[in-house]
Write an enzyme that holds these catalytic residues in place. Structure first.
Site, PDB file in Angstrom:
ATOM      1  N   SER A 230     -73.259  59.665 -49.927  1.00 46.46           N
ATOM      2  CA  SER A 230     -74.665  59.527 -49.593  1.00 46.46           C
ATOM      3  C   SER A 230     -75.064  60.569 -48.562  1.00 46.46           C
ATOM      4  CB  SER A 230     -74.950  58.138 -49.043  1.00 46.46           C
ATOM      5  OG  SER A 230     -74.474  58.037 -47.722  1.00 46.46           O
ATOM      6  N   LYS A 231     -76.312  60.969 -48.649  1.00 48.97           N
ATOM      7  CA  LYS A 231     -76.773  62.007 -47.750  1.00 48.97           C
ATOM      8  C   LYS A 231     -76.735  61.525 -46.302  1.00 48.97           C
ATOM      9  CE  LYS A 231     -80.058  65.659 -47.309  1.00 48.97           C
ATOM     10  NZ  LYS A 231     -81.148  66.397 -47.953  1.00 48.97           N
TER      11      LYS A 231
END
Length: 497
Positions: free
Chosen positions: A252-253
């Site tokens: 995930s960013k």
RNA sequence: GGCGCAUUGGUGUAGUUGGUUAACACGCUGCCCUCUCAAGGCAGAGAUCACGGGUUCGAGUCCCGUAUGCGCUACCA
């Protein structure tokens, strides 16, 4: 029946590399079997959807070379059909209105809430069909709806039976109805929900194969139920293993940063074909074991059957700048840079140099032969397109930096070098013609006279002319930079101060 | 909590209908080449095929269990 596949991202942020891979596999499959590859933006969640995100998704696909065949579809545009379908199901008695007031959930601990509710439900012995409105007489339901009472529409899942489908990747899947809740189709505010929307849209778009992430595998049973209720034939499903971070957590960013975003690879100097090639190898392997594959080869040997079932780890090193992304991706990019046809590489280098104010129009004109030769030489040891403007800077500008460590090692360590290099400059001034051969002979002769190792002068020259300790053969550099610049840089004395 | 899926060297993957030294790529180490760094060539380290049972003359390959990870379980997508 001809194959129609789609990539259906929700525009709630950047294009995730996992999503990009799903797009790639859909595209490869369509191209392989001569089908259509479609793009649908799933923007039903209006709160989180942004136009900017849609743009970045389209840009990302374009960068990867994944062209789609028909007009872009926005899921929100189909909302009337979604609602129509839900209402039709109510009319047919396959769905019902749920007048239970909507509960509010905290966005933070939804997962926990779900688990908690499930636990309570299990201990209290409630089953999935305990909704009091499930069997409300139609007349009363109609009356309450007409009176303006808010309601959600839920699918009426039968008590006995099971759904089944054959996943091309994961094989036969079965699930008993008892494990599927009466899913909400339409929110009380009239918004269609994901499972309804995908199914309707896929029917509308005539999708024959749904190729998507494994996170949808269990949801597929609900969708199969919907296809049945709607009297439509379910498409073939192929679920893809996920791409995980090195610690096996979801990429995930928020947690892993830029590495997960496709545009990062564009911005950090990846050749699209190289990244596409790398992505294709995550979860899929070609039959022959050959890994560097051109677009044609990729399409030729792609098959859904070659997809594995285990999640793949994207092996980047968080605290190591030189290995900021997967080693193999970096290697593959370098491989593409040094072996791809020069004419395909040149425009990318041009863009890179331009962005750094290193581009000169002459490179397209009278200096094009020089430019080609230079790029062809320096690309041999570059990893990304960025290297052309950073490590390659000295070839395009007189304004470049000297690496401190190199200056110390190759110049300052031998005090006589300053004079020696100046002497070498004098020597080179007389060389005619000025090329790799002649400069080599001149340098060796000069080293002989001065009684020093040629290597001393060579490494010193490299430091003076490029500011770096590594690079192509020194004599190639002399030839490329030409007499004037070579001599001038040798004499400059710049790094000595 | 329930359900589902997965598990081959550090990473990505191959391993045909179970058959003998588990293969390839990246990464890593060393050597050669050499003006440096790459590339290239050669050599090498690294896997008791998650663990435990079972079936079998024989299992990475089949069966059961355990563990771990991931996913889903929402009027999110």
């Amino acid at each position: 029946m001809s194959v129609r596949v789609r990539f259906a991202p929700s525009p709630t942020g950047y294009l995730h590399i996992g999503a990009a891979r799903s797009a790639l596999f859909n595209w490869l499959y369509a191209r392989k079997v001569g089908g259509k590859f479609l793009l649908r933006i799933e923007d039903t969640d209006l709160q989180r959807s942004t136009e900017e995100s849609t743009r970045s998704i389209i840009e990302g696909l374009e960068w990867l070379g994944l062209d789609y065949d028909e007009d872009l579809v926005f899921q929100s545009a189909n909302a009337p059909q979604h609602r129509g379908a839900a209402n039709r199901l109510v009319e047919e008695g396959k769905a019902y209105r749920d007048f239970t007031p909507k509960e509010q959930y905290d966005d933070e601990d939804v997962k926990q809430g779900i688990a908690e509710r499930a636990r309570v439900q299990a201990t209290e012995g409630l089953d999935q069909r305990s909704n009091p409105y499930r069997d409300l007489p139609k007349e009363e339901s109609d009356r309450r709806a007409a009176a303006g009472e808010p309601f959600a529409i839920r699918l009426k899942v039968a008590n006995e039976g099971q759904t089944r489908f054959d996943d091309i990747v994961y094989g036969a899947q079965e699930r008993s109805y008892a494990e599927i809740e009466d899913l909400v189709l339409l929110r009380s505010d009239g918004h269609p929900l994901y499972n309804l929307s995908v199914v309707i849209d896929d029917i509308l778009m005539g999708i024959t194969h749904v190729i998507r992430g494994q996170d949808h595998l269990t949801n597929t049973h609900k969708q199969v139920l919907l296809y049945e209720a709607l009297g439509a034939k379910a498409p073939q499903f192929a679920h893809l293993p996920l791409i995980l971070a090195p610690d096996k957590s979801k990429l995930s960013k928020r947690k892993h940063g830029e590495v997960v975003s496709l545009t990062t690879y564009r911005d950090r100097g990846f050749v699209p074909a190289a990244f596409r090639n790398f992505l294709a190898l995550l979860g899929w392997s070609p039959p022959e074991g050959k890994e560097i594959l051109s677009e044609e080869e990729l399409i030729e040997c792609f098959s859904l059957e070659g997809i594995g079932r285990a999640n793949a780890i994207f092996n980047f090193h968080e605290n190591d700048a030189s290995r900021w992304t997967d080693d193999k991706a970096l290697w593959m990019n370098a491989e593409y840079i040094r072996t791809m046809p020069l004419d395909e590489l040149l425009p990318m280098v041009k863009t890179e140099l331009r962005a750094n104010k290193l581009w000169r129009e002459e490179y397209d004109d009278e200096d094009s032969a020089w430019f080609r030769k230079t790029i062809d030489l320096i690309r041999q040891r570059f990893f990304t397109l960025k290297d052309f403007s950073s490590q390659g800077r000295a070839y395009f500008s007189d304004d470049f930096d000297f690496e401190e460590a190199v200056v110390n090692k190759n110049l300052r360590k031998e005090p006589r070098l300053r004079e020696l290099l100046s002497g070498l400059a004098n020597k080179l001034e007389e060389v005619e013609p000025f090329n790799a051969e002649t400069t080599k002979a001149a340098l060796r002769a000069f080293a002989d006279e001065a009684g020093v190792q040629p290597g001393l002068l060579i490494n010193g020259s490299r430091a003076m002319l490029t500011g770096q300790g590594v690079g192509p053969s020194m004599f190639e550099i002399f030839e490329l930079l030409g007499r004037d610049r070579s001599v001038q840089r040798l004499r400059s004395g710049l790094p000595w101060f």
